[in-house]
Design a protein around this motif. Structure first.
Motif, PDB file in Angstrom:
ATOM      1  N   PHE A 140      35.415 -19.322 -41.750  1.00  0.00           N
ATOM      2  CA  PHE A 140      35.120 -20.002 -43.003  1.00  0.00           C
ATOM      3  C   PHE A 140      33.847 -19.418 -43.641  1.00  0.00           C
ATOM      4  O   PHE A 140      33.830 -19.051 -44.830  1.00  0.00           O
ATOM      5  N   LEU A 141      32.814 -19.283 -42.829  1.00  0.00           N
ATOM      6  CA  LEU A 141      31.547 -18.766 -43.357  1.00  0.00           C
ATOM      7  C   LEU A 141      31.710 -17.332 -43.874  1.00  0.00           C
ATOM      8  O   LEU A 141      31.271 -17.000 -44.987  1.00  0.00           O
ATOM      9  N   GLU A 142      32.366 -16.497 -43.102  1.00  0.00           N
ATOM     10  CA  GLU A 142      32.536 -15.102 -43.523  1.00  0.00           C
ATOM     11  C   GLU A 142      33.427 -15.003 -44.757  1.00  0.00           C
ATOM     12  O   GLU A 142      33.236 -14.128 -45.598  1.00  0.00           O
ATOM     13  N   SER A 143      34.397 -15.886 -44.875  1.00  0.00           N
ATOM     14  CA  SER A 143      35.263 -15.839 -46.065  1.00  0.00           C
ATOM     15  C   SER A 143      34.471 -16.206 -47.314  1.00  0.00           C
ATOM     16  O   SER A 143      34.672 -15.630 -48.381  1.00  0.00           O
ATOM     17  N   LYS A 144      33.548 -17.150 -47.179  1.00  0.00           N
ATOM     18  CA  LYS A 144      32.718 -17.516 -48.339  1.00  0.00           C
ATOM     19  C   LYS A 144      31.849 -16.327 -48.759  1.00  0.00           C
ATOM     20  O   LYS A 144      31.659 -16.069 -49.947  1.00  0.00           O
ATOM     21  N   ILE A 145      31.317 -15.616 -47.750  1.00  0.00           N
ATOM     22  CA  ILE A 145      30.422 -14.501 -48.065  1.00  0.00           C
ATOM     23  C   ILE A 145      31.199 -13.290 -48.572  1.00  0.00           C
ATOM     24  O   ILE A 145      30.828 -12.655 -49.548  1.00  0.00           O
ATOM     25  N   MET A 176       6.662 -36.067 -51.885  1.00  0.00           N
ATOM     26  CA  MET A 176       7.983 -36.231 -51.240  1.00  0.00           C
ATOM     27  C   MET A 176       8.730 -34.914 -51.345  1.00  0.00           C
ATOM     28  O   MET A 176       9.727 -34.792 -52.065  1.00  0.00           O
ATOM     29  N   ASN A 177       8.230 -33.931 -50.620  1.00  0.00           N
ATOM     30  CA  ASN A 177       8.733 -32.558 -50.787  1.00  0.00           C
ATOM     31  C   ASN A 177       9.254 -31.952 -49.482  1.00  0.00           C
ATOM     32  O   ASN A 177       9.128 -30.769 -49.243  1.00  0.00           O
ATOM     33  N   ARG A 178       9.877 -32.793 -48.675  1.00  0.00           N
ATOM     34  CA  ARG A 178      10.358 -32.320 -47.384  1.00  0.00           C
ATOM     35  C   ARG A 178      11.826 -31.882 -47.474  1.00  0.00           C
ATOM     36  O   ARG A 178      12.659 -32.611 -48.004  1.00  0.00           O
ATOM     37  N   ILE A 179      12.089 -30.693 -46.967  1.00  0.00           N
ATOM     38  CA  ILE A 179      13.485 -30.241 -46.839  1.00  0.00           C
ATOM     39  C   ILE A 179      13.996 -30.753 -45.499  1.00  0.00           C
ATOM     40  O   ILE A 179      13.397 -30.492 -44.459  1.00  0.00           O
ATOM     41  N   GLU A 180      15.101 -31.491 -45.517  1.00  0.00           N
ATOM     42  CA  GLU A 180      15.593 -32.091 -44.274  1.00  0.00           C
ATOM     43  C   GLU A 180      16.620 -31.214 -43.572  1.00  0.00           C
ATOM     44  O   GLU A 180      16.677 -31.173 -42.347  1.00  0.00           O
ATOM     45  N   ALA A 181      17.456 -30.542 -44.342  1.00  0.00           N
ATOM     46  CA  ALA A 181      18.500 -29.719 -43.713  1.00  0.00           C
ATOM     47  C   ALA A 181      19.072 -28.727 -44.716  1.00  0.00           C
ATOM     48  O   ALA A 181      19.197 -29.028 -45.902  1.00  0.00           O
ATOM     49  N   ILE A 182      19.370 -27.531 -44.207  1.00  0.00           N
ATOM     50  CA  ILE A 182      20.123 -26.547 -44.996  1.00  0.00           C
ATOM     51  C   ILE A 182      21.256 -26.074 -44.100  1.00  0.00           C
ATOM     52  O   ILE A 182      21.013 -25.512 -43.036  1.00  0.00           O
ATOM     53  N   ASP A 183      22.491 -26.349 -44.500  1.00  0.00           N
ATOM     54  CA  ASP A 183      23.641 -25.999 -43.662  1.00  0.00           C
ATOM     55  C   ASP A 183      24.469 -24.924 -44.356  1.00  0.00           C
ATOM     56  O   ASP A 183      25.122 -25.188 -45.356  1.00  0.00           O
ATOM     57  N   GLU A 184      24.440 -23.720 -43.803  1.00  0.00           N
ATOM     58  CA  GLU A 184      25.135 -22.624 -44.450  1.00  0.00           C
ATOM     59  C   GLU A 184      26.656 -22.757 -44.342  1.00  0.00           C
ATOM     60  O   GLU A 184      27.382 -22.194 -45.150  1.00  0.00           O
ATOM     61  N   TYR A 185      27.138 -23.490 -43.343  1.00  0.00           N
ATOM     62  CA  TYR A 185      28.586 -23.633 -43.192  1.00  0.00           C
ATOM     63  C   TYR A 185      29.161 -24.493 -44.318  1.00  0.00           C
ATOM     64  O   TYR A 185      30.035 -24.064 -45.061  1.00  0.00           O
ATOM     65  N   SER A 186      28.620 -25.699 -44.434  1.00  0.00           N
ATOM     66  CA  SER A 186      29.127 -26.566 -45.502  1.00  0.00           C
ATOM     67  C   SER A 186      28.491 -26.219 -46.843  1.00  0.00           C
ATOM     68  O   SER A 186      28.972 -26.646 -47.883  1.00  0.00           O
ATOM     69  N   ALA A 196      17.301 -17.437 -47.419  1.00  0.00           N
ATOM     70  CA  ALA A 196      17.395 -16.968 -46.033  1.00  0.00           C
ATOM     71  C   ALA A 196      18.783 -17.244 -45.454  1.00  0.00           C
ATOM     72  O   ALA A 196      19.214 -16.584 -44.508  1.00  0.00           O
ATOM     73  N   LYS A 197      19.466 -18.227 -46.003  1.00  0.00           N
ATOM     74  CA  LYS A 197      20.813 -18.540 -45.505  1.00  0.00           C
ATOM     75  C   LYS A 197      21.895 -18.115 -46.498  1.00  0.00           C
ATOM     76  O   LYS A 197      22.978 -18.674 -46.531  1.00  0.00           O
ATOM     77  N   ARG A 198      21.578 -17.156 -47.310  1.00  0.00           N
ATOM     78  CA  ARG A 198      22.528 -16.608 -48.284  1.00  0.00           C
ATOM     79  C   ARG A 198      23.143 -17.687 -49.180  1.00  0.00           C
ATOM     80  O   ARG A 198      24.343 -17.707 -49.438  1.00  0.00           O
ATOM     81  N   MET A 199      22.295 -18.625 -49.618  1.00  0.00           N
ATOM     82  CA  MET A 199      22.740 -19.673 -50.528  1.00  0.00           C
ATOM     83  C   MET A 199      21.821 -19.681 -51.747  1.00  0.00           C
ATOM     84  O   MET A 199      20.698 -19.163 -51.696  1.00  0.00           O
ATOM     85  N   ILE A 200      22.304 -20.282 -52.844  1.00  0.00           N
ATOM     86  CA  ILE A 200      21.459 -20.456 -54.035  1.00  0.00           C
ATOM     87  C   ILE A 200      21.592 -21.890 -54.539  1.00  0.00           C
ATOM     88  O   ILE A 200      22.563 -22.578 -54.207  1.00  0.00           O
ATOM     89  N   MET A 201      20.622 -22.321 -55.318  1.00  0.00           N
ATOM     90  CA  MET A 201      20.734 -23.619 -55.968  1.00  0.00           C
ATOM     91  C   MET A 201      21.810 -23.508 -57.062  1.00  0.00           C
ATOM     92  O   MET A 201      21.937 -22.467 -57.702  1.00  0.00           O
ATOM     93  N   CYS A 258      25.446 -26.230 -52.519  1.00  0.00           N
ATOM     94  CA  CYS A 258      24.824 -24.992 -52.995  1.00  0.00           C
ATOM     95  C   CYS A 258      25.787 -23.822 -52.827  1.00  0.00           C
ATOM     96  O   CYS A 258      26.318 -23.622 -51.740  1.00  0.00           O
ATOM     97  N   PRO A 259      25.983 -23.039 -53.889  1.00  0.00           N
ATOM     98  CA  PRO A 259      26.915 -21.909 -53.793  1.00  0.00           C
ATOM     99  C   PRO A 259      26.392 -20.822 -52.848  1.00  0.00           C
ATOM    100  O   PRO A 259      25.190 -20.715 -52.606  1.00  0.00           O
ATOM    101  N   THR A 260      27.326 -20.027 -52.352  1.00  0.00           N
ATOM    102  CA  THR A 260      26.966 -18.841 -51.589  1.00  0.00           C
ATOM    103  C   THR A 260      26.319 -17.832 -52.542  1.00  0.00           C
ATOM    104  O   THR A 260      26.762 -17.670 -53.683  1.00  0.00           O
ATOM    105  N   ALA A 261      25.266 -17.180 -52.067  1.00  0.00           N
ATOM    106  CA  ALA A 261      24.553 -16.228 -52.926  1.00  0.00           C
ATOM    107  C   ALA A 261      25.451 -15.043 -53.286  1.00  0.00           C
ATOM    108  O   ALA A 261      26.303 -14.626 -52.494  1.00  0.00           O
ATOM    109  N   THR A 262      25.258 -14.509 -54.485  1.00  0.00           N
ATOM    110  CA  THR A 262      25.941 -13.280 -54.877  1.00  0.00           C
ATOM    111  C   THR A 262      24.981 -12.115 -54.639  1.00  0.00           C
ATOM    112  O   THR A 262      23.781 -12.317 -54.441  1.00  0.00           O
ATOM    113  N   THR A 263      25.529 -10.880 -54.673  1.00  0.00           N
ATOM    114  CA  THR A 263      24.687  -9.723 -54.354  1.00  0.00           C
ATOM    115  C   THR A 263      24.639  -8.694 -55.480  1.00  0.00           C
ATOM    116  O   THR A 263      23.918  -7.708 -55.388  1.00  0.00           O
TER     117      THR A 263
END
Lengths: 501, 501
Positions: free
Chosen positions: A279-284, B136-146, B166-171, B255-260
């Motif tokens: 799933f992750l690789e397909s998104k990338i 109130m500026n704490r990041i609690e979690a970044i999940d690259e899978y979901s 860092a996790k290949r995601m963007i806002m 958050c979308p997957t980052a483009t390159t």
């Protein structure tokens, strides 16, 4: 009790034809599904005369058991209503006049769309007046420049899709029930479907709507713009409120530009870890052309292959995934898909797979996902659950359930929209015993609650799930929902007994 | 009057440093912007003691003119507040305790985020207690899978973007103010920006939020799922309500997957028809890689080129467009862009154009769009309007306005997000005369109303636009908004004088 009872209604189904006429003879004083009739007025001849004035055209009013039967039962035969009158408005003003009268007289109303809901939300419980939206099916505008469709809420999804295709546009949502479901019902239940991963949810795509609230007031929230920040976003209240806050009468919706290419991959994996990695690789690697990402477990495939009498497309694996890409340039898409496959197979993430791009072959692969419900429903009973769960624990519910009831039933399988963290769990067999029921429910809901999951990802609450609402929402949130209901519909005439109890 | 006065506050700006201390001496009994102070309590020493108990850490409370000045003026210096105390909670519980006390005592509250709003929504009008969300500026979690980010609402947009990379995601949103604006403020104003066309609006991407309502009750609507249909979608009420219904404290956002890859086209057209045609063809031919589609008229480019001291990238045309594509495979994107250009130039739709893909050149082209506001604001006065209008009449407001005031001002220009039907109209010059004011306003709003447009596409209503709300929303809708406000905040302590009047 209700859910257990109704989700296992397969055997009685054969009898339903025979009991149509008797349903209307069930006394309204009798509890139904453990629910007492609220103190609404009963419809009188004077009310019917009034409705005849409001709805002057022939066939806008149906009366009597024969004509109203189809509006008193849901497609899945989970529930039966006792409604005796169906009203079919053609315009917003007619809806307004109907509700205005019902509110004044305290007559309860049930809103009927394409009748494809699975939680009994659109079927009366007692003698609610059935307002069917089927005649409100006018397309008002399709603008290819802004990509916006404006229509009445009774339009059928597939017909909208057909009309859009001439202007190289598509609907942002696609559902198995598209041949019958209506756009208003899609909004009322915030329907999801297989394009959600690519095109987002209805809160994102609905730009404007018009709704009639309980007292007959028309709330015009139509807007043809992706950006409109003028006051509170009231239209959001109606999306997903299952007809309990108002009747949606018109919709403006943003529609994506049509794509021209399609690839479907059917892949096998040796572990759930490999599923997540795929799933992750397909998104990338597939990025902007990835449209669907579905999970199918071994049992789901086995029962579906048997049901369809198809050969399995690849060998046996504990997990399969169906990925679809759509785009605008075949060579580009093909190359991305090929490179993704080379990577995934080369790294040992995907064990085996097939690829299709011809429509007939694509269709055949999709059937292996889309017909899983039909295959499991073909058993004498089938319990079905629709959960959102965190991806790292997404599949755990299936082996946990197998351990509990696997020896007592024929099928325990998991499948669904892994791209949206949405799993469907089906449990099917010959006889639904009390033992099985008690092992399944409320275990499923408790499992979901422990993971902060959603007990209804895309099916809504309707009549069947109000008692499970607290598994996903806090007491404070439910209290606020109830306040909102009282504010919008103080006499509680709209879709009573649904969503909140 | 208010809007006219405040949008032309350029000259007094120079004096503002000197009047900081005097603002606190303006008697609260005096009308401000034609508004009377509502009968809220005034803060006492006992209240301050109470807040000191709630907020025990040093620097969580600011008192006095010097320390609170920065929280009493907006970035654009349109408005000034008379607040005397700033509270900086770090947790949801602290926000809850603050509001609980304020509600009990009937103390008014103003919510302060990154201070980048343009309608005065986050600045007190009188002596409202300022609650700043910056701690109130704490990041609690970044999940690259979901693809989900969970954080507190005071996080700054650009810092979130950095953490995601860092996790290949963007806002899913990008704004000119990203260096200061906070996610909670983005939600409260339903901010749009330049990625909206590709990634949709915040109603689509926000999956869950937590908010504290006026009486201090915490409403937990957190959800990490794209699909969750369990009861009314209450979180929607808080998005776009500009802090008047509750204080957003936590957010879960998809958050979308980052483009390159990145390509930017700067194109010239001879007519508005060619602009529309270019937009349509870009949607069809660039499809899924099209990220932004901006319109720049000749005057907008001229003033910006002069302001930046850049050379114009192409010759003179009445219209320019800036298109951006982002994707995952450079050869594919380049080929699509090249084919699109060949088609558009070959058919005579596009008259001339340049293409950039190197970051420095891309940046230089984007400046020609992004610095238009700065270029026009560099005049002594600048009136600015933010409208959504139907595409076929999208640009008509600009020549109509030129005819009215072109001979009385230096600049009348139109530019904006044509991909989202959102135009910005700026009118700038040396002296804002009554004659100009009266020719511009309410003409702009009436023009928008005639086309069923939106008088605030992405800027919101805040303090400056409540009187224009009725140009975009019906009386019934506004009445329902007011009912909602009374239900959620019966003592009206949250952001008074804003949005609804």
């Amino acid at each position: 009790m209700l859910n257990k009872l109704l989700l296992s209604i397969r055997v009685p189904r054969r009898l339903l034809g025979g009991i149509n006429r008797y349903l209307h003879e069930i006394p309204l004083s009798k509890d139904r599904y453990g629910i007492k009739r609220a103190p609404f007025s009963s419809i009188t001849d004077k009310d019917i005369q009034h409705f005849q004035n409001i709805l002057p055209v022939q066939n806008q009013i149906l009366l009597g058991p024969e004509e109203t039967t189809g509006y008193n039962r849901d497609y899945f035969r989970y529930v039966r209503g006792l409604g005796t009158i169906v009203l079919k408005p053609r315009t917003t003003n007619e809806v307004s006049a109907i509700l205005g009268h019902c509110n004044k007289r305290r007559l309860a109303v049930s809103i009927f769309g394409g009748n494809t809901g699975v939680c009994g939300g659109s079927i009366p419980v007692f003698d609610e007046i059935i307002v069917s939206m089927e005649l409100m099916n006018r397309i008002e505008a399709i603008d290819e420049y802004s990509g916006i469709l404006v229509c009445q809420s009774g339009c059928v999804l597939e017909q909208l899709e057909e009309q859009l295709s001439a202007k190289r546009m598509i609907m942002p949502l696609d559902l198995g029930s598209k041949g019958s479901c209506q756009l208003g019902g899609n909004l009322a239940t915030n329907a999801g479907g297989i394009r959600l991963m690519r095109y987002g949810n209805l809160h994102g795509s609905v730009l404007g709507l018009e709704a009639v609230i309980a007292d007959g007031t028309v709330i015009d929230l139509m807007s043809n713009f992706k950006k409109d920040n003028t006051g509170y976003h009231l239209k959001r209240m109606f999306i997903g409120s299952e007809g309990t806050l108002g009747v949606i009468t018109r919709v403006a919706i943003a529609c994506p530009t049509a794509t021209t290419t399609q690839n479907v991959l059917f892949l096998g994996m040796e572990s759930y870890e490999a599923v997540l990695r795929t799933f992750l690789e397909s998104k990338i690697r597939l990025g902007e052309i990835l449209t669907s990402c579905e999970l199918i477990d071994r049992v789901s495939l086995e029962v579906t292959v048997e049901y369809l009498k198809h050969a399995a497309p690849i060998g046996n694996f504990p997990f399969y995934m169906l990925l679809e890409t759509t785009g605008n340039k075949k060579e580009h898409d093909d190359e991305k898909v090929r490179e993704f496959l080379e990577f995934a197979i080369g790294r040992g993430i995907v064990a085996d797979g097939v690829l299709a791009c011809e429509p007939s072959k694509v269709e055949k692969l999709w059937q292996l996902r889309e017909r899983i419900p039909a295959a499991t429903y073909s058993n004498n009973f089938c319990l079905t659950y629709d959960l959102s769960l965190p991806l790292e624990r997404f599949y755990d519910i299936v082996p946990a359930m197998r351990e509990r009831v696997g020896h007592l039933v024929k099928v325990v399988c998991g499948f669904g929209h892994i791209g949206d963290s949405n799993i469907h769990l089906n449990i099917a067999g010959d006889v639904l015993t009390n033992e099985v029921q008690q092992l399944v429910d409320p275990f499923v809901y408790e499992f979901s609650r422990k993971l902060n999951g959603s007990v209804s990802a895309e099916h809504g609450i309707g009549l069947l799930k109000p008692k499970y609402l607290s598994y996903s929402k806090s007491a404070e949130a439910i209290a606020l929902m109830k306040q909102l209901k009282v504010m919008m519909d103080p006499k509680a005439i709209l879709n009573p007994y649904k969503v909140l109890v």
